[in-house]
Write a protein that holds these residues in place. Structure first.
Motif: not given
Length: 249
Positions: A12-16
């Motif tokens: 979620q944080v890195l929007e992989s």
């Protein structure tokens, strides 16, 4: 915390999910289900894995993981040894490649700019990985920029260009992004910075009039894993630290 919770948090944080990449982002090798001690690093080398074992880590998060497109799928030699180390000690391996280059705060390029005091103004290149902007103040000579980079990165850059030239507008992209030089030149910058240099890069720099600085693949991609370790400590309260395995490249 639970391994799946950590992976969901990182995704979620890195929007992989936004990125088409050259290797799988997220969990690459499954270890124990509970995460208590985490190491981050640039590359999942044997040296980093050995350090994880020595420090009692149950999870390793890197920028350069395994299973790259186009490489041999055989589990032999050093590949076997790396996987054997992870499996024997029940260590999770997670990797985030382009997501950890591109992130607007934790990414290699964002953190490189922050460390150098550059002023970002926009993004360019494939999947908007590259950044462009300005040096602080009125700029400086190419020689001074190279000196400042050497002090911050711990290695002198390879420089193509006249040292006395005034540099104001720059573009940068960590790692092996020398292929973005033409795109950077189209932005009208005075210099482009990346990690590596190819034979043709010198000619393109000379012929486009854009100074080029090869600052080291490893050296320019320590920033993201360092920032990620700090973020995991702050946001999740994890015992997490960055381990730098020396690499002159």
């Amino acid at each position: 915390m639970n391994r799946e919770e950590l992976e969901r948090f990182l995704d979620q944080v890195l929007e992989s999910g936004k990125f088409g990449d050259y290797s799988p982002n997220g969990l690459q090798v499954e270890g124990q289900p509970q995460v208590a001690r985490v190491l981050t690093g640039v590359t999942a080398s044997q040296a980093l894995l050995d350090e994880a074992v020595r420090r009692g880590a149950d999870t390793v998060i890197v920028h350069h993981g395994y299973f790259w497109k186009g490489e041999s799928p055989r589990v032999v030699g050093y590949r076997r040894q790396r996987l054997a180390t992870l499996l024997k000690h029940d260590i999770n391996l997670l990797a985030y490649h382009l997501p950890l280059d591109a992130h607007p705060e934790l990414g290699n390029n964002a953190q490189w700019a922050l460390a150098m005091g550059w002023q970002p103004e926009g993004r360019f290149g494939d999947q908007q990985i590259g950044w462009w902007g300005r040096l602080a103040g009125e700029g400086c000579s190419l020689d001074v920029l190279a000196r400042d980079l050497a002090l911050k990165l711990g290695r002198p850059p390879l420089v193509v260009g006249e040292g006395s030239r005034l540099i104001r507008r720059i573009a940068w992209c960590s790692g092996g992004a020398q292929g973005y030089l033409e795109a950077a030149a189209a932005l009208g910058v005075d210099a482009y910075l990346s990690g590596e240099i190819s034979e043709q890069t010198t000619h393109l720099a000379r012929e486009t009039g854009v100074a080029y600085l090869a600052c080291g693949h490893h050296a320019t991609e320590r920033f993201g894993p360092q920032a990620l370790a700090a973020h995991l400590r702050q946001a999740l309260g994890l015992d997490c630290e960055f381990v730098d395995i020396a690499n002159p490249a």
